[in-house]
Design an enzyme around this catalytic site. Sequence first.
Site, PDB file in Angstrom:
ATOM      1  N   GLU A   1      -6.840  -7.769  -0.745  1.00 12.65           N
ATOM      2  CA  GLU A   1      -7.297  -7.740   0.643  1.00 12.65           C
ATOM      3  C   GLU A   1      -8.795  -7.463   0.658  1.00 12.65           C
ATOM      4  O   GLU A   1      -9.226  -6.312   0.603  1.00 12.65           O
ATOM      5  CB  GLU A   1      -6.568  -6.657   1.465  1.00 12.65           C
TER       6      GLU A   1
ATOM      7  N   GLU B   1       0.827  -1.205   0.000  1.00 10.89           N
ATOM      8  CA  GLU B   1       0.000   0.000   0.000  1.00 10.89           C
ATOM      9  C   GLU B   1       0.869   1.267   0.000  1.00 10.89           C
ATOM     10  O   GLU B   1       0.597   2.218   0.726  1.00 10.89           O
ATOM     11  CB  GLU B   1      -0.967  -0.013   1.191  1.00 10.89           C
TER      12      GLU B   1
END
Length: 666
Positions: A264, A184
Amino acid sequence: EAAAGLGEGLQDPSTAPLPQASPLARSFQLDYKEDCFRKDGAPFRYISGSIHYARVPRPAWRDRLLKMYMSGLSTVQVYVPWNYHEPLPGVYDFAGDRDVEAFLDLTAELGLLVILRPGPYICAEWEMGGLPAWLLWKPDIVLRSSDPGYLAAVDSWLHVLLPKIKPRLYQHGGNIISVQVENEYGSYYACDYEYLRHLLGSFRALLGSEVLLFTTDGTRAEELRCGTLQGLYATVDFGPGSNVTEAFGAQRQVEPKGPLVNSEYYTGWLDYWGEAHASTSSVQVARGLEDMLQLGANVNMQVVSWYMFHGGTNFAYWSGADFKDQYKPVTTSYDYDAPLSEAGDPTEKLFAIRTVISKFQPLPVGPMPPATPKYAYGSVALRKVSACPEVCAAPAWHCPAAPRLSLSLQYADLLDVLDVLCPSGPIQSRFPLTFEAIKQAHGFVVYRTQLPRDVLDPATLGAPPHSVCDRGYVMLQQEYQGTLERDGQTTLRVTGRAGDTLDVLLENMGRISFGANVSDFKGLLGNLSLDSSPLRNWLIYPLAIDTAIQQGWPHAALLKSSSQGRAGPAFYTGTFETPGIAWDTFVKFPGWSKGQLWINGFNLGRYWPCRGPQQTLFVPGSVLHVGRPNNITVLELEGAPPAPFLLFLDRPLFNKTLSRSTVATE
């Protein structure tokens, strides 16, 4: 660099080589023409789930992985926390619970594929996002960037870790099908493409040219602009509340071709101290999964990875924190309202997910393994040692031969045992030093000075804003005065005489694991003052509590006996025997305030029942002894109850949401 940044994430499918795998070759590749993965040349879709080996005791690894396999997952996602394996520069630990190679080999034995996420930054609500605190020994280091000092440390680590990984890659006969680079990164302020290029070069040099490397980011354009790079396949993450079509549309902005991947898909959420226990309905999670799998069927291939499938526990000091307008530490439990509970038990959510998966692919043959057995060992009274001959305290039903347990109470004020907890002695400094400046990663540090003058009328002992990181327990002449807290109370009123000893026990509650504030220094970051007059000449004691406890203290020491708890930081110890079994259990702290618990030297983590929501700590059965005493050590920071006892239950208590001013009740 905005335009160039967007281009970094784009892949040109016209130049991508088509897979040419022979029937005998092992390969895992992207097919941009058919928008899918190919495993050994055949189209392949995986459904995976996350498990963190660092949050699961090694004896439970097989149980958790087998339950994931029987749920219909073909693949598991695995983070590697750098700080879990390199506690000091150049000092590595891959033994016991840290044996990542044994964990990976077990996944292969059970027939699971692996998506490896080795960072170097992982987030995961883990202390400092997996980055070692010793990086902050260089105070001006820029983490997650092309800062030369940071890159040198990263390279040293990758040269240790990735050679362990390479033989386990799918292409080399192993079960690791893909490897994530960073995590991320588009959510981080630095947006440093040179850093990503450096990582790409290092991963390629150490793992080879065939392994599939990818990134994961949120679905906002800015996140995908800064988090993607040519040569790394861009994937996205989002949860059940998101619009699936819009979320994958964001991925298509940077990856016009190739498989749709949600790296995710959130099955639940984490808990913060002082907030409600997070939960996500099974119906919502299952519906979101079905929507994605149906989309995958209609748009050729789409892949989903559950975060988390099994959350586990933030044992010891490993829980991280977030910063959202204020510092928000994460609870010891990382249950995450996941399909497998913190203790590894199948939940209603797991069976709902399993039912959806069965609509799209066959499930493994056989029953789901049952929940692990739990035992409510019952009330453990904390009494003065005397009444029951030699071994146990007071009523006969507390004796080891009876079905309940006994625990004798002995205690030591923390300030009385600094010679044990800090055998090297204190560091002298005119002004306070941070944990990082004295090379203390976790736990606790005592800051000691003396009052410079008589204070007959109450004076204000205060700290600058945001300088108490994270909680400071204040004692004057060894009498507990109160607690200073980051983003909370920063002043106390005190009285005393010139020369009186002022001690502040500083607790690190976990370094921030996400966002711009991961350079999260701990301790007293600014000087304390007395009515605005700075205090000087400090003695600083870095405490090695875990080392002392693992060496047998305090059970081998002669401590005071008492029938009552005390205010302020103190250790309470005792022993108990189980009734012939060592099953998982949960310990509750009725009337206790806040602290840390060890059983048989194993640090089970932080308890904080008056803040909530978590009311119990998970005790794995593998920690307990059968046929010999179990040693309990409690470090209570603010004050034990008048008649201290612990309560062992066969179930957890999570959802006791408490404000900062309320008291826990059952």
